[in-house]
Each structure stands twice: as structure tokens, then as C-alpha cells.
Motif scaffolding. Structure first.
Motif, mmCIF file in Angstrom:
data_model
loop_
_atom_site.group_PDB
_atom_site.id
_atom_site.type_symbol
_atom_site.label_atom_id
_atom_site.label_comp_id
_atom_site.label_asym_id
_atom_site.label_seq_id
_atom_site.Cartn_x
_atom_site.Cartn_y
_atom_site.Cartn_z
ATOM 1 N N UNK A 14 66.892 65.580 41.546
ATOM 2 C CA UNK A 14 66.029 65.802 42.720
ATOM 3 C C UNK A 14 65.689 67.183 43.111
ATOM 4 N N UNK A 15 65.096 67.325 44.038
ATOM 5 C CA UNK A 15 64.882 68.769 44.560
ATOM 6 C C UNK A 15 66.040 69.529 44.958
ATOM 7 N N UNK A 16 65.918 70.647 45.202
ATOM 8 C CA UNK A 16 67.073 71.569 45.624
ATOM 9 C C UNK A 16 67.307 71.057 47.088
ATOM 10 N N UNK A 17 68.320 71.097 47.249
ATOM 11 C CA UNK A 17 69.098 70.757 48.637
ATOM 12 C C UNK A 17 68.690 69.478 49.077
ATOM 13 N N UNK A 18 68.454 68.665 48.288
ATOM 14 C CA UNK A 18 68.081 67.082 48.596
ATOM 15 C C UNK A 18 69.534 66.291 48.654
ATOM 16 N N UNK A 61 55.937 89.098 42.416
ATOM 17 C CA UNK A 61 57.109 88.503 43.469
ATOM 18 C C UNK A 61 58.481 89.584 43.257
ATOM 19 N N UNK A 62 58.186 90.192 42.187
ATOM 20 C CA UNK A 62 59.505 91.183 41.592
ATOM 21 C C UNK A 62 60.666 90.104 41.547
ATOM 22 N N UNK A 63 60.639 89.223 40.706
ATOM 23 C CA UNK A 63 61.666 88.204 40.657
ATOM 24 C C UNK A 63 61.638 87.456 39.229
ATOM 25 N N UNK A 64 62.663 86.614 39.371
ATOM 26 C CA UNK A 64 62.792 85.731 38.031
ATOM 27 C C UNK A 64 62.264 84.327 38.592
ATOM 28 N N UNK A 65 61.978 83.487 37.616
ATOM 29 C CA UNK A 65 61.778 82.034 38.043
ATOM 30 C C UNK A 65 62.979 81.332 37.495
ATOM 31 N N UNK A 66 63.905 81.084 38.404
ATOM 32 C CA UNK A 66 65.289 80.054 38.117
ATOM 33 C C UNK A 66 65.080 78.712 38.097
ATOM 34 N N UNK A 67 63.673 78.343 38.477
ATOM 35 C CA UNK A 67 63.445 76.928 38.467
ATOM 36 C C UNK A 67 63.016 75.918 37.332
ATOM 37 N N UNK A 68 63.114 77.125 36.161
ATOM 38 C CA UNK A 68 62.178 76.618 34.606
ATOM 39 C C UNK A 68 63.434 75.900 33.846
ATOM 40 N N UNK A 128 66.616 77.341 53.533
ATOM 41 C CA UNK A 128 66.626 78.429 54.287
ATOM 42 C C UNK A 128 68.065 78.888 54.926
ATOM 43 N N UNK A 129 68.892 77.429 55.156
ATOM 44 C CA UNK A 129 70.298 77.695 55.597
ATOM 45 C C UNK A 129 71.179 78.227 54.318
ATOM 46 N N UNK A 130 70.822 78.206 53.296
ATOM 47 C CA UNK A 130 71.715 78.575 52.180
ATOM 48 C C UNK A 130 71.565 79.867 51.620
ATOM 49 N N UNK A 131 72.713 80.473 51.131
ATOM 50 C CA UNK A 131 72.549 81.812 50.550
ATOM 51 C C UNK A 131 72.650 81.524 49.147
ATOM 52 N N UNK A 132 71.568 82.150 48.526
ATOM 53 C CA UNK A 132 71.388 82.300 46.954
ATOM 54 C C UNK A 132 71.632 83.706 46.652
ATOM 55 N N UNK A 133 72.319 83.535 45.154
ATOM 56 C CA UNK A 133 72.535 84.871 44.568
ATOM 57 C C UNK A 133 71.805 84.890 43.060
ATOM 58 N N UNK A 134 70.607 85.874 42.854
ATOM 59 C CA UNK A 134 69.834 86.616 43.709
ATOM 60 C C UNK A 134 69.431 85.766 44.952
ATOM 61 N N UNK A 135 69.386 86.540 46.019
ATOM 62 C CA UNK A 135 68.550 85.954 47.277
ATOM 63 C C UNK A 135 67.118 85.658 47.009
ATOM 64 N N UNK A 136 66.757 84.470 47.485
ATOM 65 C CA UNK A 136 65.282 84.271 47.378
ATOM 66 C C UNK A 136 64.383 85.313 48.261
ATOM 67 N N UNK A 137 63.325 85.733 47.664
ATOM 68 C CA UNK A 137 62.443 86.637 48.006
ATOM 69 C C UNK A 137 61.417 85.906 49.252
ATOM 70 N N UNK A 138 60.868 86.779 50.023
ATOM 71 C CA UNK A 138 59.908 85.934 51.208
ATOM 72 C C UNK A 138 58.820 84.947 50.577
#
Length: 193
Positions: A14-18, A61-68, A128-138
Motif C-alpha cells: 500500500x501507499x505510504x502511511x496507509x 528538487x535537490x533530493x533523491x527519489x526514495x520511492x523507486x 506531514x505528521x511523520x519525520x523522515x530522514x532525510x526530511x521531505x522537501x516542500x
């Protein structure tokens, strides 16, 4: 456990936080002799290596795609599942993750597949209620997380044997529904629960 007893493998995708992790933990606690495995534990993270990490880079976005799937050590995950099955170390193995039904070598393990869904708004709110490392960009949720989830969902919908569950339903209702089915599958396999 009898060495000839088959290990029942249940996929909880399932999706994140489901609610995948919460459901899996409750099921593991409720079924004696069961175990669980989380796909998040197979993330390469910064250990991916420069070349492979660069393939996941999103410059705008100056980040990596951790969803792949490329961000995960799926070969190791398959190996670890196979080891659990070969060792008969549990009666039920719950495997949870956001991409477990999108990696062909995993599909043959699952005796039953569940996929938890959320609306975009609810998914954004929970994330938005969770803390990720690295943090989600805007813009990470809107430009990466949600589009990747939609791609995953479209692929999973092509599989006829997936039971979709609304992640906004009452958690007890979801838990009782899945627990009842797992107990029935174990009974059909000749195992007492």
C-alpha cells in the motif's frame, strides 16, 4: 513445527502511511509463531553507491527519489524471505512494503495479498505528521511520492489476486477482516491457530 509444514506468506502492501506497519504488527502479535519483514529495512539509503544514487537524483528538487524500486535491495529481500521459508522458522510470514507487489520475483511467495489505499489528501495529511530522514522537501510529496504511488497502484490493479482495503476504514475492522482470512487459510493448510 513439522518440517513439512508450509510457511504461509501474506503480503501487506500500500501507499505510504496507509497503515501497513500497524496492521502487520497487530497480525504478528495475534498469530503465535508468526513473523514479519518490512521492505523499508532493505533501503540502500546513502549506501547505494554514487552511480546508482545519482540515477535516483531529482536535480530540480535537490533530493533523491526514495520511492523507486532501485532504492531498495530487493534481491536481498527475496533471499531473506526464501531463508525464512526454507528454515520453517515461522508458520506465517507477513511481508509489508510499498513496492512488494511491483517486484516480479516476490509475487510467487504470497499466499494472499492485501493493498491499503488512501486518498491523496489523507495520505498527505498523515505523511506531514511523520519525520523522515532525510526530511521531505516542500514539493517531494506532490512531485514524487504521490505520482510514484499512482504508478504503483496501476501496476497492482493488473494483478487479479490482490484484495484492496481502504486505509481510512476503522483499523480494528481492517485487522479483524485480515486476521479472519489468515486464520481460515491456516486452517485450510491443516494448522491450528
Amino acid at each position: 513445527m513439522d518440517m513439512l509444514t508450509k510457511v504461509l506468506v501474506i503480503g501487506v502492501g500500500g501507499t505510504t502511511n496507509s497503515g501497513k506497519t500497524t496492521l502487520t504488527k497487530r497480525l504478528t502479535d495475534a498469530i503465535p509463531g508468526s513473523s514479519s519483514m518490512c521492505q523499508d529495512n532493505f533501503s540502500f539509503g546513502k549506501d547505494l553507491g554514487d552511480e546508482r544514487l545519482n540515477s535516483l537524483r531529482i536535480p530540480e528538487l535537490d533530493c533523491w527519489n526514495w520511492e523507486k524500486i532501485e532504492a531498495l535491495d530487493m534481491e536481498k529481500m527475496v533471499e531473506d524471505i526464501q531463508t525464512k521459508i526454507d528454515e520453517h522458522s515461522c508458520s506465517v510470514l507477513f511481508v509489508e512494503g510499498f513496492l512488494i507487489f511491483n517486484y516480479e520475483p516476490l509475487l510467487s511467495f504470497f499466499g494472499k495479498k492485501y493493498f491499503l489505499t488512501l486518498t491523496q489528501e489523507e495520505c498527505r495529511r498523515r505523511r506531514s505528521l511523520r519525520v523522515y530522514n532525510p526530511a521531505d522537501g516542500p514539493q517531494y510529496f506532490d512531485k514524487v511520492v504521490w505520482p510514484e504511488y499512482i504508478n504503483v497502484l496501476e501496476q497492482v490493479k493488473l494483478q487479479p489476486d490482490v484484495k484492496f482495503l481502504d486505509g481510512t476504514q476503522d483499523q480494528d475492522e481492517i485487522f479483524n477482516q485480515v486476521l479472519g482470512k489468515v486464520k481460515q487459510l491456516l486452517k485450510n493448510m491443516g494448522q491450528d491457530v
